[in-house]
Motif scaffolding. Structure first.
Motif: not given
Length: 258
Positions: A43, A46-47, A63, A80-82, A86, A125
């Motif tokens: 998580l 940030d892909r 993912q 979704s990334y956030s 994380f 990251q």
């Protein structure tokens, strides 16, 4: 090997591939043996940002280990990334105490500058709260030896999956690409069901994707694209595939005065 560079103007046409780039995980390490820790690492990547920054958009963030252009990709299960996602995952994994420091090393082969850049950004990251990730670049021979001997925490790699998305090499005990030693009877059973041709295959795939999301035995990043580059305005109608750059050549329109 060192990838080719392109300068000057031109028009790109991408062809999707089954080439997966991912972060491998040594699940025999005490910290990484915890699925909650592995989930938090997934998580924290940030892909979309990585693909945009280092692959010029010529890849599809993913993912799950199935291409997002496939109808089998579980879009509804994607998280979704956030930064908040994380942070919550790191809290659940016990890595947001502010009182300890856990260190991991991410290895990558030094011959490919794009992979080194991707690995470095991923390490940056993930280096938050109680976790610090450092990157170690290695020659190809040293890198592959480290994988075979299990002398690593994380590694950045790519592999070409088959069109049926068979993950056996990455997940099964003794699998050719299962360097991290991941082993799960449940995952094996779900993978076998997903590869069958029964009417329940869709349900089996959904269960497999959920299992991989929960256990994160490795961390998919993206599926690369093969790109065709031509002079701007010369060719219309390009529709290449990974193996056939001249697909539907009869439909091309060539502007010789461009």
């Amino acid at each position: 090997t060192t990838p080719s560079n392109v300068s000057g103007s031109g028009a790109y046409t991408d062809a999707d591939t089954t080439v997966l780039q991912y972060v491998g995980v040594n699940t025999s390490r005490p910290l990484l043996a915890d699925p909650a820790v592995r989930r938090s690492l997934s998580l924290g990547i940030d892909r979309a940002g990585l693909v945009k920054s280092f692959l010029m958009g010529h890849a599809a963030p993913a993912q799950f280990p199935v291409s997002p252009v496939s109808p089998l990709y579980p879009q509804a299960q994607e998280v979704s990334y956030s930064p908040d996602h994380f942070a919550g995952a790191m809290e659940e994994a016990g890595l947001r105490t502010g009182t300890q420091t856990q260190t991991l090393t991410l290895i990558v082969n030094e011959e490919n500058s794009y992979k080194v850049s991707m690995a470095s950004r991923i390490a940056s990251q993930l280096s938050q709260y109680d976790l610090r990730v450092t990157v170690k670049t290695m020659s190809w021979s040293s890198y592959t030896q480290a994988l075979r001997s299990g002398n690593y925490d994380l590694y950045y790699a790519e592999c070409r999956l088959t069109a049926d998305w068979d993950l056996t090499p990455l997940l099964a005990a003794g699998g050719a690409l299962n360097y991290g030693g991941y082993s799960s009877e449940r995952t094996d059973a779900l993978l076998a069901a997903a590869l069958s041709n029964t009417t329940q295959r869709s349900e089996a795939l959904t269960a497999l994707w959920r299992d991989l999301l929960d256990n994160a035995p490795f961390l998919p990043v993206c599926f690369k694209a093969t790109s065709v580059l031509v002079t701007e305005g010369v060719v219309e109608g390009l529709a290449p595939t990974e193996t056939d750059v001249f697909r539907h050549l009869d439909a091309w329109c060539i502007h010789l005065d461009a």
